[in-house]
Design a protein around this motif. Structure first.
Motif, mmCIF file in Angstrom:
data_model
loop_
_atom_site.group_PDB
_atom_site.id
_atom_site.type_symbol
_atom_site.label_atom_id
_atom_site.label_comp_id
_atom_site.label_asym_id
_atom_site.label_seq_id
_atom_site.Cartn_x
_atom_site.Cartn_y
_atom_site.Cartn_z
ATOM 1 N N VAL A 115 0.853 -1.182 0.000
ATOM 2 C CA VAL A 115 0.000 0.000 0.000
ATOM 3 C C VAL A 115 0.893 1.236 0.000
ATOM 4 N N VAL A 116 0.700 2.102 -1.006
ATOM 5 C CA VAL A 116 1.527 3.287 -1.181
ATOM 6 C C VAL A 116 0.665 4.520 -0.953
ATOM 7 N N CYS A 117 1.018 5.313 0.043
ATOM 8 C CA CYS A 117 0.216 6.494 0.397
ATOM 9 C C CYS A 117 1.065 7.754 0.335
ATOM 10 N N ARG A 118 0.470 8.822 -0.120
ATOM 11 C CA ARG A 118 1.129 10.118 0.025
ATOM 12 C C ARG A 118 1.232 10.425 1.519
ATOM 13 N N VAL A 119 2.257 11.133 1.898
ATOM 14 C CA VAL A 119 2.516 11.399 3.310
ATOM 15 C C VAL A 119 1.333 12.111 3.957
ATOM 16 N N GLU A 120 0.702 12.996 3.202
ATOM 17 C CA GLU A 120 -0.402 13.778 3.757
ATOM 18 C C GLU A 120 -1.759 13.078 3.661
ATOM 19 N N ASP A 121 -1.800 11.883 3.059
ATOM 20 C CA ASP A 121 -3.068 11.175 2.843
ATOM 21 C C ASP A 121 -3.384 10.308 4.066
ATOM 22 N N GLU A 122 -4.026 10.898 5.057
ATOM 23 C CA GLU A 122 -4.317 10.186 6.298
ATOM 24 C C GLU A 122 -5.364 9.096 6.092
ATOM 25 N N ALA A 123 -6.335 9.336 5.194
ATOM 26 C CA ALA A 123 -7.363 8.320 4.938
ATOM 27 C C ALA A 123 -6.732 7.060 4.356
ATOM 28 N N CYS A 124 -5.745 7.230 3.490
ATOM 29 C CA CYS A 124 -5.045 6.080 2.913
ATOM 30 C C CYS A 124 -4.297 5.317 3.996
ATOM 31 N N ALA A 125 -3.634 6.040 4.900
ATOM 32 C CA ALA A 125 -2.888 5.384 5.972
ATOM 33 C C ALA A 125 -3.817 4.590 6.883
ATOM 34 N N ARG A 126 -4.982 5.158 7.183
ATOM 35 C CA ARG A 126 -5.939 4.427 8.033
ATOM 36 C C ARG A 126 -6.428 3.163 7.329
ATOM 37 N N ALA A 127 -6.719 3.280 6.039
ATOM 38 C CA ALA A 127 -7.172 2.104 5.287
ATOM 39 C C ALA A 127 -6.073 1.052 5.204
ATOM 40 N N ALA A 128 -4.814 1.514 5.095
ATOM 41 C CA ALA A 128 -3.697 0.577 4.969
ATOM 42 C C ALA A 128 -3.531 -0.281 6.208
ATOM 43 N N LEU A 129 -3.983 0.196 7.340
ATOM 44 C CA LEU A 129 -3.846 -0.547 8.586
ATOM 45 C C LEU A 129 -5.084 -1.381 8.904
ATOM 46 N N GLY A 130 -5.971 -1.549 7.911
ATOM 47 C CA GLY A 130 -7.169 -2.370 8.107
ATOM 48 C C GLY A 130 -6.829 -3.847 8.258
ATOM 49 N N ASP A 131 -7.836 -4.629 8.591
ATOM 50 C CA ASP A 131 -7.620 -6.037 8.930
ATOM 51 C C ASP A 131 -6.954 -6.829 7.820
ATOM 52 N N LEU A 132 -7.325 -6.556 6.555
ATOM 53 C CA LEU A 132 -6.808 -7.359 5.452
ATOM 54 C C LEU A 132 -5.541 -6.780 4.833
ATOM 55 N N PHE A 133 -5.093 -5.664 5.371
ATOM 56 C CA PHE A 133 -4.012 -4.978 4.687
ATOM 57 C C PHE A 133 -2.695 -5.061 5.456
ATOM 58 N N ALA A 134 -2.122 -3.943 5.814
ATOM 59 C CA ALA A 134 -0.724 -3.935 6.219
ATOM 60 C C ALA A 134 -0.478 -4.563 7.592
ATOM 61 N N THR A 135 0.636 -5.250 7.683
ATOM 62 C CA THR A 135 1.163 -5.713 8.964
ATOM 63 C C THR A 135 2.541 -5.120 9.206
ATOM 64 N N ASP A 136 3.043 -4.384 8.248
ATOM 65 C CA ASP A 136 4.388 -3.819 8.344
ATOM 66 C C ASP A 136 4.371 -2.408 7.765
ATOM 67 N N GLY A 137 4.710 -1.436 8.591
ATOM 68 C CA GLY A 137 4.799 -0.080 8.081
ATOM 69 C C GLY A 137 4.227 0.932 9.067
ATOM 70 N N PRO A 138 4.288 2.203 8.706
ATOM 71 C CA PRO A 138 4.772 2.672 7.395
ATOM 72 C C PRO A 138 6.293 2.792 7.323
ATOM 73 N N ARG A 139 6.778 2.548 6.110
ATOM 74 C CA ARG A 139 8.162 2.848 5.801
ATOM 75 C C ARG A 139 8.173 4.125 4.972
ATOM 76 N N GLU A 140 9.156 4.960 5.205
ATOM 77 C CA GLU A 140 9.321 6.140 4.354
ATOM 78 C C GLU A 140 10.184 5.759 3.166
ATOM 79 N N VAL A 141 9.649 5.998 1.966
ATOM 80 C CA VAL A 141 10.374 5.695 0.730
ATOM 81 C C VAL A 141 10.554 6.998 -0.034
ATOM 82 N N THR A 142 11.776 7.327 -0.330
ATOM 83 C CA THR A 142 12.082 8.567 -1.049
ATOM 84 C C THR A 142 12.758 8.222 -2.373
#
Length: 531
Positions: free
Chosen positions: A478-505
């Motif tokens: 799951v790739v989210c813009r830093v300012e996209d809080e809704a994306c970050a919340r969705a990424a931490l849902g039950d079926l999604f991320a178990t690792d992160g966030p990592r900052e990728v530049t």
């Protein structure tokens, strides 16, 4: 107050015109030979493909500003009978194209240019049908119309963004060719070809309904209307057209008419907004046709130009009468449907309708096609093409200096970096699925070497090819813009991320210069049994 002396300026303009005329007569005299018109058409179409592949490649660092193009591929690779926004044909074309070509910008520009060139070939074919009764099928004025159309922004810059609107540049001219052919010879075969092409048009975008309605109107106005309605062509067109769209209709019913629900959201929110769209549509269409009119004027001797005032005069030729009626009815139908649905009449809806207009201008009754100067026209096309190629690197440099997203954002670089991190985290497993901020996720899907599927907006109804079991088995990035809080919340849902966030530049390089970097948040849900 003294008026400015325009004499020197007018003299300079006349000298430039004389110089252009001399170069055209000396260097492009070959274009004046009638036995070479077929080769000129082929040269025009192939040159169009070459120029409009090179121009964006030299002037852009990424694909279009919008995500339409990568979204096409996200849909097309899944081979569905429909997608949540649109019917499927243009996505299928994209999926098939990139099954043969690498997922690279140059290949996408080539697709857009080929699509545009197929439309030009369709215009050549349909004007041949309209000129079926004319000596030599009006080849001289047809190539004038074709060349004039080719230098409009509609068939150039706007065609570069291959999407549901751009595909119509290729489909509608060929459907019109089939219609004129079926009107002239209403056989079973001609009707079947018409039905298939109209089916493809409807599978491209529902606005193609305006073309269908206009064709029905032209038939209704014809003295042979009842014979045509009962002809083998009419029956075959109806049967084949319905057969082509039937699987998509079944899909629409099964998905509770999802595409129509999306279309309902394209309504104007106020009377002012609707009137703004209503005024802009014809104005923008006329504006974008100005280069075509200029090209026609260059090819037409000055003494013959007053005859253009009769462009709307009815002519005895059946082909011209039908095409005048078809063009007018298409535009009127689009306006009428827009008013009925209170729709945002996007200019892009109207642009594909402009393909008959240059021919309608050059076929004005009273114009002698032998008077057109094809050497002048060839010189003009060569000049336009040269300017497009020569100025493209300058456009690129200006875009980089202005820091526009289409030049600055490291989209391909992000796709490769996310894939590298995923493979490192999973011990080399391919990246199967991506999600996140829409533009980031769709670009990662397109540019990743693993060609992952995309979970669109975290919505499995919009991407039914993604199941909970698939996510558990193969994981997701799951790739989210830093300012996209809704994306970050969705990424931490039950079926999604178990690792992160990592900052990728990541950053894009331009002629060895590292441009402004982009930082995103990356969340990973590793595959079952992953590292």
């Amino acid at each position: 107050m003294r008026r400015p002396d325009l004499g020197p300026l007018l003299d300079r303009a006349k000298n430039l015109a004389d110089a252009f005329d001399a170069v055209a007569a000396r260097r492009f005299a070959f274009a004046e030979r009638d036995d070479r018109i077929g080769r000129l058409v082929l040269l025009l179409v192939l040159g169009h493909v070459l120029v409009w592949t090179l121009q964006p490649l030299l002037s852009h660092e990424n694909l279009a500003d919008s995500v339409d193009m990568v979204e096409n591929w996200v849909w097309g690779k899944e081979w569905q009978w429909g997608y949540w926004k649109h019917p499927p044909f243009f996505a299928w074309v994209t999926g098939a194209w990139f099954a043969l070509f690498p997922r690279a910008d140059w290949a996408y520009y080539l697709l857009a240019a080929v699509n545009s060139a197929i439309g030009l070939a369709g215009v050549w074919a349909l004007t041949g049908e309209a000129e079926a009764e004319a000596p030599d099928r009006g080849r001289r004025r047809r190539i004038v119309a074709l060349a004039a159309l080719s230098i409009t922004p509609i068939w150039g810059f706007l065609a570069l963004k291959f999407n549901a609107n751009a595909i119509l540049l290729a489909v509608w001219p060929w459907a019109t060719w089939a219609f004129l052919k079926a009107m002239r010879a209403p056989t079973l075969r001609n009707g079947a070809i018409l039905g298939a092409l109209l089916g493809v048009a409807m599978l491209s975008k529902y606005v193609s309904l305006v073309v269908v309605i206009a064709m029905i109107g032209v038939v209704a106005a014809d003295p042979r209307r009842w014979a045509l309605a009962r002809s083998p062509a009419a029956l075959a067109a109806l049967a084949v057209g319905l057969l082509v769209v039937a699987p998509h209709v079944v899909w629409m019913v099964a998905t509770d008419f999802r595409t129509l629900a999306y279309a309902e959201h394209q309504r104007a929110v106020s009377a002012f907004q609707f009137l703004n769209y209503l005024v802009r549509l014809p104005f923008s269409m006329a504006l974008f046709l100005l280069p075509a009119l200029a090209a026609i004027l260059v090819a037409l001797p000055r003494a013959d130009r007053p005859a253009l005032k009769g462009v709307l005069v009815r002519a005895a030729e059946a082909g011209r009468t039908r095409l005048v009626g078809f063009t007018g009815l298409s535009f009127a139908t689009m306006i009428g449907l827009g008013m009925w649905k209170w729709a945002k009449l996007s200019s892009q809806w109207g642009f594909p309708l402009m393909y008959p207009v240059p021919w309608l201008v050059v076929s004005t009754p009273g114009l002698d096609e032998r008077r057109f100067r094809l050497d002048r026209l060839a010189a003009l096309i060569a000049l336009v093409w040269a300017c497009l190629i020569v100025t493209a690197p300058l456009v690129d440099a200006v875009g980089v200096a202005a820091k526009t997203p289409v030049h600055l954002e490291p989209r391909a670089e992000l796709g490769r970096e996310v894939t590298r991190i995923w493979r490192e985290a999973t011990g080399g497993a391919p990246l199967d699925t991506v999600a996140g901020t829409f533009d980031l996720a769709s670009n990662v899907a397109f540019y990743s070497p693993d060609a992952p599927s995309m979970l669109i907006e975290f919505d499995r109804d919009k991407s039914p090819w993604i199941t909970p079991e698939r996510l558990r088995r193969h994981g997701i990035a799951v790739v989210c813009r830093v300012e996209d809080e809704a994306c970050a919340r969705a990424a931490l849902g039950d079926l999604f991320a178990t690792d992160g966030p990592r900052e990728v530049t990541v950053a894009k390089r331009w002629w060895g210069i590292v441009l402004k970097p982009t930082t995103v948040h990356l969340f990973l849900r590793l595959p079952t049994g992953g590292a």
